[in-house]
Structures are given as C-alpha cells and as structure tokens.
Design an enzyme around this catalytic site. Structure first.
Site, PDB file in Angstrom:
ATOM      1  N   SER A  46       5.889 -11.100   5.011  1.00  0.00           N
ATOM      2  CA  SER A  46       5.493  -9.772   5.493  1.00  0.00           C
ATOM      3  C   SER A  46       5.302  -9.745   7.009  1.00  0.00           C
ATOM      4  O   SER A  46       5.205  -8.666   7.607  1.00  0.00           O
ATOM      5  CB  SER A  46       4.202  -9.321   4.800  1.00  0.00           C
ATOM      6  OG  SER A  46       4.417  -9.103   3.424  1.00  0.00           O
ATOM      7  N   GLY A 220       6.230  -7.280   1.048  1.00  0.00           N
ATOM      8  CA  GLY A 220       7.377  -7.428   1.930  1.00  0.00           C
ATOM      9  C   GLY A 220       7.091  -6.817   3.289  1.00  0.00           C
ATOM     10  O   GLY A 220       6.083  -6.127   3.482  1.00  0.00           O
ATOM     11  N   GLY A 222       7.879  -4.612   7.012  1.00  0.00           N
ATOM     12  CA  GLY A 222       8.479  -3.407   7.530  1.00  0.00           C
ATOM     13  C   GLY A 222       7.993  -2.110   6.904  1.00  0.00           C
ATOM     14  O   GLY A 222       7.003  -2.055   6.175  1.00  0.00           O
ATOM     15  N   CYS A 247       1.312  -4.481  -2.481  1.00  0.00           N
ATOM     16  CA  CYS A 247       1.534  -4.241  -1.058  1.00  0.00           C
ATOM     17  C   CYS A 247       2.740  -3.325  -0.820  1.00  0.00           C
ATOM     18  O   CYS A 247       2.659  -2.130  -1.082  1.00  0.00           O
ATOM     19  CB  CYS A 247       1.653  -5.569  -0.309  1.00  0.00           C
ATOM     20  SG  CYS A 247       1.299  -5.429   1.463  1.00  0.00           S
ATOM     21  N   GLN A 251       3.511   0.728  -2.033  1.00  0.00           N
ATOM     22  CA  GLN A 251       3.982   1.842  -1.222  1.00  0.00           C
ATOM     23  C   GLN A 251       5.272   2.430  -1.789  1.00  0.00           C
ATOM     24  O   GLN A 251       5.464   3.653  -1.787  1.00  0.00           O
ATOM     25  CB  GLN A 251       4.190   1.375   0.217  1.00  0.00           C
ATOM     26  CG  GLN A 251       2.917   0.904   0.897  1.00  0.00           C
ATOM     27  CD  GLN A 251       3.189   0.049   2.119  1.00  0.00           C
ATOM     28  OE1 GLN A 251       4.324  -0.067   2.578  1.00  0.00           O
ATOM     29  NE2 GLN A 251       2.131  -0.566   2.654  1.00  0.00           N
ATOM     30  N   ASN A 289      -2.464  -7.644   4.196  1.00  0.00           N
ATOM     31  CA  ASN A 289      -1.489  -7.793   5.274  1.00  0.00           C
ATOM     32  C   ASN A 289      -0.504  -6.630   5.201  1.00  0.00           C
ATOM     33  O   ASN A 289       0.543  -6.730   4.570  1.00  0.00           O
ATOM     34  CB  ASN A 289      -0.748  -9.131   5.159  1.00  0.00           C
ATOM     35  CG  ASN A 289       0.295  -9.283   6.259  1.00  0.00           C
ATOM     36  OD1 ASN A 289       0.312  -8.534   7.231  1.00  0.00           O
ATOM     37  ND2 ASN A 289       1.180 -10.251   6.099  1.00  0.00           N
ATOM     38  N   TYR A 292       1.348  -0.259   6.935  1.00  0.00           N
ATOM     39  CA  TYR A 292       1.551   1.100   6.427  1.00  0.00           C
ATOM     40  C   TYR A 292       0.609   1.342   5.258  1.00  0.00           C
ATOM     41  O   TYR A 292       0.119   0.393   4.637  1.00  0.00           O
ATOM     42  CB  TYR A 292       3.000   1.292   5.979  1.00  0.00           C
ATOM     43  CG  TYR A 292       3.987   1.294   7.125  1.00  0.00           C
ATOM     44  CD1 TYR A 292       4.458   2.485   7.664  1.00  0.00           C
ATOM     45  CD2 TYR A 292       4.441   0.091   7.684  1.00  0.00           C
ATOM     46  CE1 TYR A 292       5.349   2.487   8.725  1.00  0.00           C
ATOM     47  CE2 TYR A 292       5.320   0.080   8.750  1.00  0.00           C
ATOM     48  CZ  TYR A 292       5.778   1.285   9.271  1.00  0.00           C
ATOM     49  OH  TYR A 292       6.655   1.284  10.333  1.00  0.00           O
ATOM     50  N   HIS A 332      -3.685  -8.184  -1.799  1.00  0.00           N
ATOM     51  CA  HIS A 332      -3.003  -9.330  -2.400  1.00  0.00           C
ATOM     52  C   HIS A 332      -3.887 -10.051  -3.423  1.00  0.00           C
ATOM     53  O   HIS A 332      -4.769 -10.816  -3.051  1.00  0.00           O
ATOM     54  CB  HIS A 332      -2.581 -10.316  -1.312  1.00  0.00           C
ATOM     55  CG  HIS A 332      -1.424  -9.839  -0.500  1.00  0.00           C
ATOM     56  ND1 HIS A 332      -0.127 -10.185  -0.778  1.00  0.00           N
ATOM     57  CD2 HIS A 332      -1.367  -9.001   0.552  1.00  0.00           C
ATOM     58  CE1 HIS A 332       0.690  -9.591   0.074  1.00  0.00           C
ATOM     59  NE2 HIS A 332      -0.046  -8.871   0.898  1.00  0.00           N
ATOM     60  N   GLU A 334      -3.052 -12.463  -5.267  1.00  0.00           N
ATOM     61  CA  GLU A 334      -2.747 -13.897  -5.290  1.00  0.00           C
ATOM     62  C   GLU A 334      -3.480 -14.647  -4.175  1.00  0.00           C
ATOM     63  O   GLU A 334      -3.366 -15.878  -4.085  1.00  0.00           O
ATOM     64  CB  GLU A 334      -1.240 -14.129  -5.163  1.00  0.00           C
ATOM     65  CG  GLU A 334      -0.661 -14.061  -3.766  1.00  0.00           C
ATOM     66  CD  GLU A 334      -0.553 -12.644  -3.215  1.00  0.00           C
ATOM     67  OE1 GLU A 334      -0.188 -12.503  -2.029  1.00  0.00           O
ATOM     68  OE2 GLU A 334      -0.830 -11.685  -3.950  1.00  0.00           O
TER      69      GLU A 334
END
Length: 362
Positions: A46, A220, A222, A247, A251, A289, A292, A332, A334
């Site tokens: 990410s 991921g 961007g 994450c 979105q 992390n 957006y 997250h 994990e």
C-alpha cells in the site's frame, strides 16, 4: 557520509544523511506513527510510490529478516528517519536496514527532524517530495518535481500477474490481490483455508469458476477510482458469495454500490488508531494505512450502512450490505504490525460463510 536532501513541492527542504540506495527519486511524502514494525511498513504494498516518514526516532535496531516481509518486492519510494541503526542486535536479524535498502534499491534519508516534517504534513497535507544527493539547484528541482507525472497504475504493479493456490483443507477463499499483504494470507492459512490468489483485474466469471466459499478483497495502494475493473466484478459477485473487504477492498465495495470516496488531508497510517463499532459501542485499537476514505454522506441512498467509525476524525471505518453477505473494514485486522484487537474479523468472515452454506442447504 553523503549529504541527501528532501525537497517538498511547497519549497521546504530537509537536509540529512544518505543511506540505502543512491537512487534519486520522487514520491508522495507520508508519515507513519507506529513504534515498531519498520520492515512490515517498508514492504507493505500500500506504500507504492510513497516516501515513508517514520515518527519513531530510532529505526533499524533489530535489523531485517526474511520472515517479516509483507511482499517479496517492496514498492515504496523512500524511507525517511531521524536515526537509523547501523549495528542491529537481534537473534532474527540477517542484515542491517541500510543493506536491505541497497538490495531493494530504495533510498533512505536520516538525520532530519522527522517531528518537524510530520507537523508540516499535518498542517499542509500530504505532498510530493524529491530526494537528491549533494548540491542542487532548488528552482530546477522544484520544476522537475511539479512536472513529474502522477502515476495511476499502482495496483497493477502491486498485484500478482498470475493466479496461484495455497492448499488447505478448509473453505476455499478467493483473494483478489490489489496489493495484498502477506499477513492476510497468513491469517487465512492459519485457519485452514485454501487460498486462491488472483490478479486485480479478474472478472466475476473467473472468480466463480473457482467455486469459492468466500471472496476477500485485499488492501492496496493508490486511489480506488483508478481500479475501475473491480467495480463490475464486485457488483456481479454480490449476493452470490460472501465478500469481505479490507482497506482498498472496503473502498471498492463502497464505489461498487453507488457511494463515493475522497482523499484525506494526510491519511491514517499507524498502529494506534481507535475505531468504534457503532452497533455495540466496542472500541478497538487498529492498524491503519490509507490515504482515502468512504464519504459517509454518499452512503445514505445506497444498500450499504455504516458499522464502524474512527474515533479521531469520525470517518467511516466499516460498512456492510443490508441484504447480502458483504462487509468490509478500512483498517487491517491482520495487524502486521500492530494490535490484534480486530483479528476476530477473519473468524467472523468464516462464520458468515458457514451460515450461508447452511441456508443454501436448508
């Protein structure tokens, strides 16, 4: 000792010492507040195209090892620290941070006031920066920085190119890899799942060919709007299989159902972010992390509802579909690195799969 300078697009500069690779590079400058886990941060997909500023002042003291990577090919543009340890001491250490950055061709900058840099980003918002060695022409470097192209293919670069299977005796989970951390795979394998990892641009038809018990949409890098191929895939899978998004996957679920996303001023990056489950009132400390977030107002006329909110700024941290077995979180579960408060979401995912199977067999 080589002089290396970080130049921000607003003209502010931070002069320090070079370590790691000699590469001159440009990227988005972001800060991470975690106290430990620098190897996991550095290798988190990410962070593709980003320069990571670590607020903890001493980095590298326990070295680098082969087990803690979150991907085999880190895509971060740079690592910026107050001080990096050149003589790590830990029984698991295999090399120094400096040596690892040289191997990965990632430049490092140390000896700057990372607190000042972080405060600057918090007040001005994230911005692009450029690392240069030695003497330089500030005006020329700013022109280069401002004219540098803005990349939109981060997910393509972070994703696997071919599908592969990790055997297991339990439920078959198709993991759509938008830049998945290995920690997600580890958590699924730990629970006995068979994991089928597929590329980011997979179609719903291809996913269903694997006859999955559940589908996980990974994290991921961007802007989620730069991954348009995921929208029809999610739409077609909704109602046919249990879906869990993390994450970026969170979105994309929102976008697929008519909601919107927006860029945060400086993002959430750290291992100490409190999130409240608004259904129960429970507060978990989470690892995050992301740059957006899902626009809460845009959810009002959709089939999605909010399940979790960030305590610090009130942004959406979890959603679920009101009629289909689809749910997601912005943080997250994990960890890697971070707290384990939200780890139970993996079990919740598997329990939902069992529930859906019982309904279909009834």
């Amino acid at each position: 000792m080589r002089k290396r300078t970080l130049i921000l697009e607003d003209g502010m500069t931070f002069e320090g010492t070079a370590f790691g690779s000699d590469t001159t590079t440009t990227g988005e400058v972001v800060f991470q507040t975690g106290m430990t886990g620098y190897q996991e941060m550095l290798s988190d997909p990410s962070y593709c195209d980003q320069m990571i500023v670590l607020t903890n002042p001493l980095i590298g003291n326990y070295g680098i090892n082969r087990e803690d990577y979150e991907t085999t090919r880190p895509l971060a543009k740079a690592l910026i620290v107050r001080e990096h340890c050149q003589t790590p001491s830990n029984f698991r250490s295999e090399m120094s941070l400096d040596a690892a950055l040289q191997d990965l061709d990632i430049p490092g900058l140390s000896g700057i006031d990372t607190r000042q840099l972080t405060r600057h980003i918090r007040s001005k918002g994230v911005m692009r920066g450029r690392l240069v060695d030695g003497e330089f022409d500030l005006a020329a470097e700013l022109v280069h920085l401002q004219n540098a192209p803005i990349e939109t293919d981060q997910v393509k670069r972070a994703s696997t190119e071919r599908a592969y299977i990790i055997p297991g005796a339990g439920p078959r989970i198709v993991l759509v890899d938008f830049g998945a951390k290995l920690g997600i795979v580890r958590e699924l394998v730990k629970r006995g799942c068979e994991v089928v990892v597929v590329p980011y641009d997979v179609s719903a038809t291809e996913v269903l060919r694997y006859r999955p018990d559940g589908v996980m949409l990974s994290n991921g890098p961007g802007n989620p709007k730069d991954v348009p191929t995921a929208i029809p895939m999610i739409q077609e899978l909704t109602g046919k299989v249990v879906i869990f998004g993390i994450c970026l996957g969170h979105q994309l679920i929102a976008l697929a159902h008519g909601a919107d996303t927006f860029k945060l001023p400086f993002g959430h990056r750290g291992a100490n972010h409190p999130v409240q489950d608004i259904r129960t009132g429970r507060v978990d400390i989470t690892s995050q992390n992301h740059g957006y977030a899902v626009d809460e107002q845009s959810l009002r006329d959709t089939v999605l509802e909010v399940t979790h909110l960030a305590i610090n700024d009130g942004t959406v941290e979890g959603i679920r579909h009101t009629t289909a077995a689809v749910f997601s979180v912005q943080y997250h579960p994990e960890a890697s690195p971070g707290p384990m408060d939200a780890n139970g979401l993996f079990q919740q995912f598997l329990e939902e799969i069992t529930k859906q199977q019982e309904v279909s067999h009834a």
